[in-house]
Design a protein around this motif. Sequence first.
Motif, PDB file in Angstrom:
ATOM      1  N   MET A   1       0.830  -1.186   0.000  1.00 12.43           N
ATOM      2  CA  MET A   1       0.000   0.000   0.000  1.00 12.43           C
ATOM      3  C   MET A   1       0.872   1.246   0.000  1.00 12.43           C
ATOM      4  SD  MET A   1      -2.983  -0.399   2.761  1.00 12.43           S
ATOM      5  CE  MET A   1      -3.879  -1.891   2.880  1.00 12.43           C
ATOM      6  N   GLU A   2       0.518   2.156  -0.847  1.00 14.46           N
ATOM      7  CA  GLU A   2       1.227   3.420  -0.864  1.00 14.46           C
ATOM      8  C   GLU A   2       0.747   4.276   0.299  1.00 14.46           C
ATOM      9  OE1 GLU A   2       1.698   6.606  -4.190  1.00 14.46           O
ATOM     10  OE2 GLU A   2       1.799   4.593  -5.070  1.00 14.46           O
ATOM     11  N   ASN A   3       1.652   5.031   0.903  1.00 12.75           N
ATOM     12  CA  ASN A   3       1.320   5.924   2.002  1.00 12.75           C
ATOM     13  C   ASN A   3       0.873   5.165   3.257  1.00 12.75           C
ATOM     14  OD1 ASN A   3       1.229   8.539   3.037  1.00 12.75           O
ATOM     15  ND2 ASN A   3      -0.934   8.752   2.612  1.00 12.75           N
ATOM     16  N   SER A   4       1.288   3.910   3.388  1.00 14.43           N
ATOM     17  CA  SER A   4       0.951   3.158   4.587  1.00 14.43           C
ATOM     18  C   SER A   4       2.192   3.017   5.459  1.00 14.43           C
ATOM     19  CB  SER A   4       0.372   1.793   4.244  1.00 14.43           C
ATOM     20  OG  SER A   4       1.346   1.010   3.593  1.00 14.43           O
ATOM     21  N   ARG A   5       1.933   2.741   6.728  1.00  8.50           N
ATOM     22  CA  ARG A   5       3.023   2.577   7.682  1.00  8.50           C
ATOM     23  C   ARG A   5       2.556   1.692   8.819  1.00  8.50           C
ATOM     24  NH1 ARG A   5       1.802   5.446  12.208  1.00  8.50           N
ATOM     25  NH2 ARG A   5       0.391   7.215  12.002  1.00  8.50           N
ATOM     26  N   LYS A   6       3.495   1.251   9.617  1.00 11.07           N
ATOM     27  CA  LYS A   6       3.169   0.467  10.794  1.00 11.07           C
ATOM     28  C   LYS A   6       2.580   1.414  11.849  1.00 11.07           C
ATOM     29  CE  LYS A   6       5.366  -2.275  14.339  1.00 11.07           C
ATOM     30  NZ  LYS A   6       5.031  -3.593  14.547  1.00 11.07           N
ATOM     31  N   ALA A   7       1.506   1.013  12.475  1.00 11.86           N
ATOM     32  CA  ALA A   7       0.868   1.821  13.520  1.00 11.86           C
ATOM     33  C   ALA A   7       1.688   1.742  14.804  1.00 11.86           C
ATOM     34  CB  ALA A   7      -0.538   1.309  13.785  1.00 11.86           C
ATOM     35  N   THR A   8       1.669   2.822  15.572  1.00  8.80           N
ATOM     36  CA  THR A   8       2.311   2.802  16.880  1.00  8.80           C
ATOM     37  C   THR A   8       1.437   1.993  17.843  1.00  8.80           C
ATOM     38  OG1 THR A   8       1.204   4.780  17.736  1.00  8.80           O
ATOM     39  CG2 THR A   8       3.265   5.114  16.485  1.00  8.80           C
ATOM     40  N   GLU A   9       2.000   1.619  18.981  1.00  2.31           N
ATOM     41  CA  GLU A   9       1.220   0.885  19.983  1.00  2.31           C
ATOM     42  C   GLU A   9       0.022   1.703  20.447  1.00  2.31           C
ATOM     43  OE1 GLU A   9       3.062  -1.214  23.223  1.00  2.31           O
ATOM     44  OE2 GLU A   9       4.858  -1.512  22.009  1.00  2.31           O
ATOM     45  N   GLN A  10       0.240   2.997  20.694  1.00  4.32           N
ATOM     46  CA  GLN A  10      -0.862   3.847  21.147  1.00  4.32           C
ATOM     47  C   GLN A  10      -1.945   3.937  20.069  1.00  4.32           C
ATOM     48  OE1 GLN A  10      -0.495   8.150  21.492  1.00  4.32           O
ATOM     49  NE2 GLN A  10      -1.745   8.086  23.363  1.00  4.32           N
ATOM     50  N   GLU A  11      -1.544   4.101  18.829  1.00  9.18           N
ATOM     51  CA  GLU A  11      -2.529   4.164  17.743  1.00  9.18           C
ATOM     52  C   GLU A  11      -3.351   2.883  17.680  1.00  9.18           C
ATOM     53  OE1 GLU A  11      -0.269   7.211  14.658  1.00  9.18           O
ATOM     54  OE2 GLU A  11       0.123   5.058  14.530  1.00  9.18           O
ATOM     55  N   MET A  12      -2.698   1.736  17.764  1.00  6.57           N
ATOM     56  CA  MET A  12      -3.428   0.470  17.720  1.00  6.57           C
ATOM     57  C   MET A  12      -4.403   0.363  18.895  1.00  6.57           C
ATOM     58  SD  MET A  12      -0.883  -2.475  16.255  1.00  6.57           S
ATOM     59  CE  MET A  12       0.573  -2.103  17.217  1.00  6.57           C
ATOM     60  N   GLU A  13      -3.965   0.796  20.064  1.00 11.06           N
ATOM     61  CA  GLU A  13      -4.819   0.747  21.244  1.00 11.06           C
ATOM     62  C   GLU A  13      -6.042   1.649  21.082  1.00 11.06           C
ATOM     63  OE1 GLU A  13      -4.426   1.423  26.061  1.00 11.06           O
ATOM     64  OE2 GLU A  13      -2.612   1.408  24.846  1.00 11.06           O
ATOM     65  N   VAL A  14      -5.818   2.868  20.589  1.00 13.19           N
ATOM     66  CA  VAL A  14      -6.927   3.809  20.404  1.00 13.19           C
ATOM     67  C   VAL A  14      -7.869   3.325  19.308  1.00 13.19           C
ATOM     68  CG1 VAL A  14      -7.550   6.157  19.710  1.00 13.19           C
ATOM     69  CG2 VAL A  14      -5.643   5.796  21.278  1.00 13.19           C
ATOM     70  N   LEU A  15      -7.352   2.841  18.212  1.00 12.99           N
ATOM     71  CA  LEU A  15      -8.198   2.379  17.112  1.00 12.99           C
ATOM     72  C   LEU A  15      -9.052   1.184  17.537  1.00 12.99           C
ATOM     73  CD1 LEU A  15      -5.753   2.774  14.082  1.00 12.99           C
ATOM     74  CD2 LEU A  15      -7.388   4.418  14.985  1.00 12.99           C
ATOM     75  N   THR A  16      -8.475   0.297  18.326  1.00 11.58           N
ATOM     76  CA  THR A  16      -9.230  -0.841  18.852  1.00 11.58           C
ATOM     77  C   THR A  16     -10.305  -0.356  19.822  1.00 11.58           C
ATOM     78  OG1 THR A  16      -7.319  -2.289  18.566  1.00 11.58           O
ATOM     79  CG2 THR A  16      -9.017  -3.027  20.102  1.00 11.58           C
ATOM     80  N   PHE A  17      -9.957   0.615  20.669  1.00 14.89           N
ATOM     81  CA  PHE A  17     -10.920   1.224  21.586  1.00 14.89           C
ATOM     82  C   PHE A  17     -12.091   1.817  20.801  1.00 14.89           C
ATOM     83  CE2 PHE A  17     -12.261   5.382  23.307  1.00 14.89           C
ATOM     84  CZ  PHE A  17     -12.868   4.978  24.496  1.00 14.89           C
ATOM     85  N   LEU A  18     -11.789   2.512  19.714  1.00 13.50           N
ATOM     86  CA  LEU A  18     -12.842   3.128  18.910  1.00 13.50           C
ATOM     87  C   LEU A  18     -13.741   2.086  18.252  1.00 13.50           C
ATOM     88  CD1 LEU A  18     -10.841   6.119  17.428  1.00 13.50           C
ATOM     89  CD2 LEU A  18     -12.704   6.227  19.106  1.00 13.50           C
ATOM     90  N   ASN A  19     -13.176   0.958  17.845  1.00 17.60           N
ATOM     91  CA  ASN A  19     -14.017  -0.119  17.317  1.00 17.60           C
ATOM     92  C   ASN A  19     -15.007  -0.581  18.386  1.00 17.60           C
ATOM     93  OD1 ASN A  19     -12.579  -0.159  14.883  1.00 17.60           O
ATOM     94  ND2 ASN A  19     -12.481  -2.378  14.844  1.00 17.60           N
ATOM     95  N   SER A  20     -14.527  -0.745  19.613  1.00 18.15           N
ATOM     96  CA  SER A  20     -15.398  -1.183  20.711  1.00 18.15           C
ATOM     97  C   SER A  20     -16.463  -0.135  21.012  1.00 18.15           C
ATOM     98  CB  SER A  20     -14.576  -1.452  21.975  1.00 18.15           C
ATOM     99  OG  SER A  20     -13.687  -2.506  21.759  1.00 18.15           O
ATOM    100  N   LEU A  21     -16.060   1.131  21.007  1.00 19.79           N
ATOM    101  CA  LEU A  21     -17.010   2.215  21.258  1.00 19.79           C
ATOM    102  C   LEU A  21     -18.092   2.224  20.188  1.00 19.79           C
ATOM    103  CD1 LEU A  21     -17.646   4.619  23.115  1.00 19.79           C
ATOM    104  CD2 LEU A  21     -16.181   6.024  21.649  1.00 19.79           C
ATOM    105  N   ARG A  22     -17.692   2.032  18.946  1.00 15.98           N
ATOM    106  CA  ARG A  22     -18.659   1.983  17.840  1.00 15.98           C
ATOM    107  C   ARG A  22     -19.636   0.831  18.030  1.00 15.98           C
ATOM    108  NH1 ARG A  22     -18.959  -1.186  13.404  1.00 15.98           N
ATOM    109  NH2 ARG A  22     -20.184  -0.381  11.670  1.00 15.98           N
ATOM    110  N   GLU A  23     -19.094  -0.339  18.370  1.00 17.46           N
ATOM    111  CA  GLU A  23     -19.939  -1.519  18.555  1.00 17.46           C
ATOM    112  C   GLU A  23     -20.938  -1.333  19.698  1.00 17.46           C
ATOM    113  OE1 GLU A  23     -17.548  -5.045  18.952  1.00 17.46           O
ATOM    114  OE2 GLU A  23     -16.533  -4.655  17.044  1.00 17.46           O
ATOM    115  N   SER A  24     -20.568  -0.545  20.706  1.00 13.51           N
ATOM    116  CA  SER A  24     -21.454  -0.332  21.850  1.00 13.51           C
ATOM    117  C   SER A  24     -22.680   0.487  21.466  1.00 13.51           C
ATOM    118  CB  SER A  24     -20.709   0.375  22.985  1.00 13.51           C
ATOM    119  OG  SER A  24     -20.558   1.769  22.713  1.00 13.51           O
ATOM    120  N   GLY A  25     -22.558   1.297  20.412  1.00 19.57           N
ATOM    121  CA  GLY A  25     -23.655   2.135  19.978  1.00 19.57           C
ATOM    122  C   GLY A  25     -23.940   3.306  20.905  1.00 19.57           C
ATOM    123  N   GLN A  26     -23.033   3.592  21.848  1.00 20.88           N
ATOM    124  CA  GLN A  26     -23.223   4.652  22.831  1.00 20.88           C
ATOM    125  C   GLN A  26     -23.287   6.046  22.230  1.00 20.88           C
ATOM    126  OE1 GLN A  26     -19.863   3.449  25.490  1.00 20.88           O
ATOM    127  NE2 GLN A  26     -21.319   4.096  27.060  1.00 20.88           N
TER     128      GLN A  26
END
Length: 70
Positions: free
Chosen positions: A1-26
């Motif tokens: 992929m062009e313009n792609s990179r490895k995510a930082t640990e914090q980014e992965m943690e936040v992105l996973t958190f956001l997936n959970s928040l989305r799934e909660s429907g809150q």
Amino acid sequence: MENSRKATEQEMEVLTFLNSLRESGQINMFGAAPYIEDTFEVERAEAVRLLTLWMKNFNEEGDYQTIQNC
């Protein structure tokens, strides 16, 4: 992929958190920045950057090892 990179640990943690928040429907995910600020103790600008990053890279599997830059 062009313009792609490895995510930082914090980014992965936040992105996973956001997936959970989305799934909660809150909340509408456009209003998620304050949740990121509070949960991860980051400034508003960083919370918005992370939310934008999630929106650009969202996937239901939660695979955020490699991400597209904003």
